[in-house]
Write an enzyme that holds these catalytic residues in place. Structure first.
Site, PDB file in Angstrom:
ATOM      1  N   HIS A   1       0.827  -1.226   0.000  1.00 12.90           N
ATOM      2  CA  HIS A   1       0.000   0.000   0.000  1.00 12.90           C
ATOM      3  C   HIS A   1       0.855   1.268   0.000  1.00 12.90           C
ATOM      4  O   HIS A   1       0.644   2.137  -0.863  1.00 12.90           O
ATOM      5  CB  HIS A   1      -0.956  -0.020   1.194  1.00 12.90           C
ATOM      6  CG  HIS A   1      -1.603   1.287   1.494  1.00 12.90           C
ATOM      7  ND1 HIS A   1      -2.474   1.910   0.632  1.00 12.90           N
ATOM      8  CD2 HIS A   1      -1.492   2.119   2.580  1.00 12.90           C
ATOM      9  CE1 HIS A   1      -2.885   3.052   1.156  1.00 12.90           C
ATOM     10  NE2 HIS A   1      -2.297   3.195   2.338  1.00 12.90           N
TER      11      HIS A   1
ATOM     12  N   ASP B   1      -3.044   8.551  -0.472  1.00 15.22           N
ATOM     13  CA  ASP B   1      -3.385   7.441   0.423  1.00 15.22           C
ATOM     14  C   ASP B   1      -4.868   7.090   0.292  1.00 15.22           C
ATOM     15  O   ASP B   1      -5.249   5.920   0.154  1.00 15.22           O
ATOM     16  CB  ASP B   1      -3.041   7.851   1.856  1.00 15.22           C
ATOM     17  CG  ASP B   1      -3.551   6.847   2.883  1.00 15.22           C
ATOM     18  OD1 ASP B   1      -3.351   5.640   2.684  1.00 15.22           O
ATOM     19  OD2 ASP B   1      -4.157   7.288   3.883  1.00 15.22           O
TER      20      ASP B   1
ATOM     21  N   HIS C   1       4.202   6.682   5.554  1.00  9.64           N
ATOM     22  CA  HIS C   1       3.094   7.476   6.095  1.00  9.64           C
ATOM     23  C   HIS C   1       2.288   6.775   7.189  1.00  9.64           C
ATOM     24  O   HIS C   1       1.575   7.424   7.951  1.00  9.64           O
ATOM     25  CB  HIS C   1       2.161   7.948   4.972  1.00  9.64           C
ATOM     26  CG  HIS C   1       1.227   6.908   4.452  1.00  9.64           C
ATOM     27  ND1 HIS C   1       1.552   6.075   3.396  1.00  9.64           N
ATOM     28  CD2 HIS C   1      -0.022   6.547   4.821  1.00  9.64           C
ATOM     29  CE1 HIS C   1       0.538   5.271   3.143  1.00  9.64           C
ATOM     30  NE2 HIS C   1      -0.438   5.530   3.991  1.00  9.64           N
TER      31      HIS C   1
ATOM     32  N   GLU D   1       1.408   5.628  12.940  1.00 10.39           N
ATOM     33  CA  GLU D   1       0.041   5.267  13.326  1.00 10.39           C
ATOM     34  C   GLU D   1      -0.123   3.768  13.568  1.00 10.39           C
ATOM     35  O   GLU D   1      -0.835   3.355  14.489  1.00 10.39           O
ATOM     36  CB  GLU D   1      -0.915   5.722  12.225  1.00 10.39           C
ATOM     37  CG  GLU D   1      -2.376   5.494  12.523  1.00 10.39           C
ATOM     38  CD  GLU D   1      -3.250   6.002  11.392  1.00 10.39           C
ATOM     39  OE1 GLU D   1      -4.347   5.447  11.216  1.00 10.39           O
ATOM     40  OE2 GLU D   1      -2.837   6.943  10.684  1.00 10.39           O
ATOM     41  N   ASP D   2       0.547   2.940  12.759  1.00  8.90           N
ATOM     42  CA  ASP D   2       0.287   1.494  12.787  1.00  8.90           C
ATOM     43  C   ASP D   2       1.434   0.646  13.314  1.00  8.90           C
ATOM     44  O   ASP D   2       1.306  -0.582  13.367  1.00  8.90           O
ATOM     45  CB  ASP D   2      -0.070   1.007  11.374  1.00  8.90           C
ATOM     46  CG  ASP D   2      -1.380   1.592  10.886  1.00  8.90           C
ATOM     47  OD1 ASP D   2      -2.196   2.008  11.728  1.00  8.90           O
ATOM     48  OD2 ASP D   2      -1.586   1.652   9.658  1.00  8.90           O
TER      49      ASP D   2
ATOM     50  N   ASP E   1     -25.158  18.488 -21.288  1.00 12.91           N
ATOM     51  CA  ASP E   1     -23.787  18.390 -21.777  1.00 12.91           C
ATOM     52  C   ASP E   1     -23.142  17.049 -21.438  1.00 12.91           C
ATOM     53  O   ASP E   1     -22.099  16.984 -20.820  1.00 12.91           O
ATOM     54  CB  ASP E   1     -22.939  19.546 -21.246  1.00 12.91           C
ATOM     55  CG  ASP E   1     -23.078  19.732 -19.748  1.00 12.91           C
ATOM     56  OD1 ASP E   1     -22.312  20.499 -19.183  1.00 12.91           O
ATOM     57  OD2 ASP E   1     -23.957  19.083 -19.154  1.00 12.91           O
TER      58      ASP E   1
END
Length: 723
Positions: A63, A154, A87, A91-92, A274
């Site tokens: 990812h 992301d 990134h 966080e993980d 259109d």
């Protein structure tokens, strides 16, 4: 894998994009040293995410590499690509921001931290957590725009692989994408990313509508394929005939754009004009206008459908000529005409600052527009309370269907459609908005709630003594105006309370021949500490709001004890009948609670009640329970030693159900020097009844005497005072 959305199969079945593929791609625009740094970030990220897998079953590191590839397509710099690969490590994984700064540098650590969610803070709801994380990211974006570019990439890759998620989570992510991230991409002029986010979000949030509309569009375009090819060749031939160079592209109208137009105009698919669109890309700005004349000679233009975004660009820097023509068979077709540089900027927006060095002037234009929006975000941040409110203001600014107006000096101001004079004033400057009182639109005086239209010239009339009105919140539309008005009103309310509290306290201090400036600062600090307040203004505001009594505070600030004070210059007989000796509160308004009806010699307590002064209750009164949470409102109270006057109280008399009982009891009460203010009777059964009297007494001794004489009557079964 079964995919209900119907648009993600290609991405899910495609071979995975590896780091070797990314490095090979980067050779087209990065130096070998920078590519090595990107690879070093990959090694760090792969080790940090080892053992982690995505919902698709693939190793998690796939990812971040895919996110970096999206940014590489936008020609982002190597540090942005490194941050993209890293990134999710804060966080993980157990990786800390400080570790990233030590391993790489502070710039990359800040980028990664800006994208990371606030996962270590407890929030009351999912919405609050989401708003706080978005607020953190948007504020980080104001320092470095690459934060939001990484987040957009992301989100784009997550949307491409959304089919593996549960339907409810898929819809939640899709809604957030449509509400926040696609509009941010649009606000920054990144059209290619915005369109894909919208299409993917539409497919995930309304899958049935998406499939139905896709089928209808496919059928419509199939029926008119020859017509589209014919129009394209005719336009190309006319451009060549006029000796102009340009490329003509038949452009499919995106499904989400068609869907929004159907909703907005409340029309069916067949009425959306259109669906067929063409883009003409030329070399020079001058050629754009020449091509416009050529196509208007070729097909009849539709009145009111021409827009010149070259002379007046959109808020995100987008430039192009737009016109709608009556094509063959009367089918309306949309034409966009722009230069090659404008086309690149339209697709990449703020990212063009990194992509195309030859287009530096236009890139700076886009960057300037983005900077204006980021500055507005900072101003909104300073004036709002919680993250949810901040996000509401941001959402307002993310959907700017623009209107273009002019200042008296000719400066173009771009505002959301429906903006009023007040919105314009705040867009000029916060102080201009706070002090506006009227305006001239095209030299005519208009009310502040007047909505603005394209091409108008607006002049704001200000007054230094003016301020925002709460009524403005009913008609302003921009987030900046709304946030500043709310902030001003909050501060105004607090300041008004401080000023009122100061006046009340100064008045009481003047009776003691003091001013607030003459009070010993240590006494003020002592009181602040006692009430757990941070600064004197909090104490003054509390006085105005009824939390503290100015008389008590004045006595304490003057250094007097809170015991009753005698005044030798005042003869004792001048004390009014029924007066109370309440510690430190002589001269204040005193009322007696009707719930417990206190009388002299009762144990009493005073409660400060804003608007009523001091309310005296008997100790043990059930209603005092509501005041126990506010102990600072309790006041020690006691009766004067020789208090005079009559005080009402209530007694209950139970007697046999005999004729003449009421007259007998009333006669005894009267004989003991008491008046009956009210009497009520309730027959309990055939043998007894209850009488309730409100009588006046001088004190507890007087009441006891009355109760004793009434109890001596032969028919009385029970008598007591009502608490």
């Amino acid at each position: 894998m079964n995919n209900p959305l119907g648009i993600l199969e290609d991405d899910q079945d495609a071979p995975r994009f590896l780091i070797s593929d990314l490095c090979a791609y980067l050779e087209s625009y990065l130096s070998p040293d920078h590519i090595r740094e990107v690879y070093r970030a990959y090694l760090f990220g792969a080790e940090a995410h080892v053992g982690q897998h995505r919902k698709t079953g693939e190793p998690y590191i796939y990812h971040p590499v895919a996110v970096a590839r999206i940014l590489a397509d936008m020609r982002m710099d190597y540090k942005c690509l490194m941050a993209a690969i890293l990134h999710d490590v804060i966080e993980d994984t157990p990786t800390a921001k400080e570790q990233l700064a030590d391993t790489f540098d502070a710039e990359i650590a800040e980028l990664v931290d800006g994208v990371s969610k606030l996962s270590k803070i407890d929030f009351n709801s999912q919405a609050e957590a989401q708003a706080a994380s978005l607020r953190k990211m948007l504020l980080a974006m104001t320092k470095d725009i690459r934060v939001i570019l990484i987040k957009l990439a992301d989100r784009l890759h997550n949307m491409r692989t959304l089919g593996v998620m549960k339907p409810e989570k898929s819809r939640r992510i899709a809604k957030e994408t449509l509400d926040i991230f696609a509009p941010i991409a649009n606000r920054l002029g990144i059209n290619s990313m915005r369109l894909e986010l919208e299409e993917l979000g539409f497919a995930a949030y309304w899958p049935m509508r998406y499939r139905a509309l896709k089928s209808a569009v496919t059928d419509a375009r199939g029926h008119h394929r020859e017509l589209v090819e014919n129009v394209e060749s005719v336009i190309r031939a006319r451009i060549e005939q006029e000796d102009m160079r340009g490329q003509v592209f038949g452009r499919q109208k995106h499904l989400y754009s068609i869907y929004k137009k159907m909703l907005k105009k409340k029309v069916s698919f067949s009425e959306v004009v259109d669906v067929f669109a063409f883009r003409i890309v030329v070399d020079l700005v001058d050629t754009c206008y020449r091509v416009l004349g050529a196509v208007h000679n070729l097909y009849k233009p539709m009145p009111g459908r021409f827009k010149d975004y070259i002379a007046i660009p959109k808020a995100n820097g987008y430039q192009s000529l737009h016109t709608v023509l009556f094509g063959p068979q009367g089918i309306p077709i949309e034409i966009q005409i722009r230069t090659e540089e404008m086309d690149k900027l339209a697709e990449s927006g703020i990212a063009a600052h990194w992509m195309y060095k030859t287009g530096e002037a236009s890139g700076q234009w886009v960057k300037s527009r983005a900077s204006d929006w980021l500055q507005n975000l900072l101003e909104m941040q300073q004036g709002v309370g919680d993250s949810v409110e901040f996000l509401e203001h941001v959402k307002v600014d993310l959907f700017p269907d623009e209107v273009y107006v002019f200042t008296p000096r000719g400066r173009i101001m771009v505002l959301p459609k429906g903006s009023t004079v007040v919105d314009f004033a705040y867009s000029v400057h916060t102080d201009v908005g706070n002090t506006c009182v009227a305006a001239r639109v095209d030299r005519r005086l208009v009310p502040l709630r007047t909505r603005l239209h394209n091409g108008q010239t607006v002049e704001i009339i200000n007054s230094e003594t003016a301020g925002p009105s709460p009524a403005w919140l009913n008609f302003v539309v921009t987030g900046k105006a709304r946030a500043n008005i709310r902030s001003y009103l909050k501060n105004l309310k607090t300041q008004e309370a401080v000023n009122l509290g100061r006046r009340l306290l100064e008045r009481e201090l003047s009776l003691l021949s003091l001013t607030l400036d003459q009070v010993d600062p240590e006494r003020i600090d002592q009181i602040l500490s006692e009430f757990r307040l941070e600064q004197p203004d909090d104490l003054l505001a509390g006085i105005a709001l009824g939390n503290h009594m100015p008389m008590l505070l004045a006595r304490r600030l003057a250094g007097e004890e809170l015991a009753p004070q005698s005044n030798e210059s005042t003869p004792q007989q001048e004390i009014p009948a029924g007066s109370l000796a309440i510690k430190g509160t002589e001269g204040m308004v005193v009322n007696f609670a009707k719930c417990c009806r206190p009388i002299p010699d009762d144990a009493i307590v005073g409660v400060f009640n804003p608007g009523k002064g001091i309310v005296i209750h008997r100790q043990g009164c059930p209603n005092l329970g509501d005041y126990k949470k506010h102990g600072h409102k309790w006041i020690e109270a006691e009766w004067e030693a020789d208090v005079a006057g009559e005080f009402a109280t209530m007694i209950r008399v139970e007697s046999g159900n005999q004729r003449g009982v009421l007259a007998s009891v009333a006669s005894v009460i009267s004989q003991q020097g008491s008046n009956i203010e009210h009497v009520g009777s309730e027959e309990r059964d055939g043998l007894s009844s209850t009488l309730v009297f409100v009588i006046t007494v001088k004190n507890r001794k007087h009441l006891a005497k009355i109760l004793r004489h009434v109890r001596s009557l032969p028919s009385i079964m029970r008598i007591n005072r009502i608490k």
